[in-house]
Structure formats: structure tokens, C-alpha cells
Scaffold this motif. Structure first.
Motif: not given
Ligand code: FES
Ligand code: FES
Length: 157
Positions: A96-114, A131-137
Motif C-alpha cells: 500500500c506504501g503508507y509506511c514506506q517513507a518512514g521505513q526508508i528514512m529509518s534505513a537511511a539513518a542506519l546506513l549513514a552510521r553503519n 508495516c501492516r502489509c508485511g513487507t519486512y523481508p
């Protein structure tokens, strides 16, 4: 009047100091890529960067962001081609995409430090983004893929 620096641009907003940063972004500045989910700091949909660290904008008073560099999904990459955004497309992550901006921002902060996180480190860093759609993998695979792209650029510096 609150003076803010958002995506490299100085902005002034007529907001109560206690207004959550999320509402300033969405309602006063029309930066609607950042989403409202729970409003209680629990889901990660509202994640933005404050001086490069992932924060929950629903729980952060705008006054706490004065003097900091705020980055939203709109400012992650000028052309929208950040390695994570490219990996997100390649791995067809969103449903659905709803959570994805937040997911990408968390991921970007992760890669910036690791820049080379293990799967377990990715899962730990991303555990606050629901993610209510279960896109975790696919999220985890996309982050690993983007991390590989990061390596040569980092070593070339
Ligand atoms: S809306 Fe901010 S953490 Fe859920
Ligand atoms: S893609 Fe639907 S909530 Fe995550």
C-alpha cells in the motif's frame, strides 16, 4: 514564529512551539510524504531525520527542531534516486506504501552510521517501523542491496 531548516532550505512557520513537527511538515508546509500513523511514537510512519538521526516527528515538538537540520523523504535525494530508493524499486518493496517513507528514512539513518549492516542489525534498527502489509523481508533485502551500492562510493572517497 519558528525558524526551521528543512531539506536544506530555511523556513519560517507560524506554529505553537508545542505543535508536533509532523503537523508542521504536513499541514503548514505541505510536505506530505511524511505520514501520520499512530501519533504516539509507536509505528514509525512519521520518521524524519534530525541532524541525520531518525526521529518520530509525531512526538517531537517543533520547538525541539529549531536549529537542527531536518530532512524529510522529499529531501533525501534531490533527484529521488538515493540508493535506498533505487533498491526499493528494484525489490518492489511497497504494497500500500503508507509506511514506506518512514521505513526508508529509518534505513537511511542506519546506513549513514553503519554502511554494512548484518541482517540482524537491520532487523534491530528497523524494529520500530511497522508495516501492516508485511513487507519486512523485501525491506531487509533492499537495505542489504543498497548497502552493497554504498561500499564502492565510500571506499573511493
Ligand atoms: S505516527 Fe509517529 S510513530 Fe506512528
Ligand atoms: S506497505 Fe502498507 S503499511 Fe507498509
Amino acid at each position: 514564529m519558528q525558524k526551521l531548516s528543512i531539506n536544506g532550505t530555511k523556513r519560517e512557520v507560524d506554529a505553537d512551539p508545542n505543535m508536533p513537527l509532523l503537523w508542521v511538515l504536513r499541514d503548514l508546509l505541505q510536505l506530505t510524504g511524511t505520514k501520520y500513523g499512530c501519533g504516539k511514537g509507536l509505528c514509525g510512519a512519521c520518521t524524519v531525520h534530525l541532524n541525520g538521526s531518525a526521529v518520530r516527528s509525531c512526538s517531537l515538538p517543533v520547538s525541539a527542531a529549531v536549529g537542527a537540520e531536518i530532512t524529510t523523504i522529499e529531501g533525501l535525494s534531490a533527484a529521488g534516486d538515493h540508493p535506498l530508493q533505487q533498491a526499493w524499486k528494484a525489490h518492489k518493496v511497497p504494497q500500500c506504501g503508507y509506511c514506506q517513507a518512514g521505513q526508508i528514512m529509518s534505513a537511511a539513518a542506519l546506513l549513514a552510521r553503519n554502511a554494512s549492516p548484518s541482517r540482524a542489525q537491520i532487523q534491530s534498527a528497523m524494529s520500530g517501523n511497522i508495516c501492516r502489509c508485511g513487507t519486512y523481508p523485501r525491506i531487509e533485502s533492499a537495505i542489504q542491496s543498497a548497502a552493497v551500492q554504498y561500499q564502492p562510493a565510500k571506499e573511493a572517497k
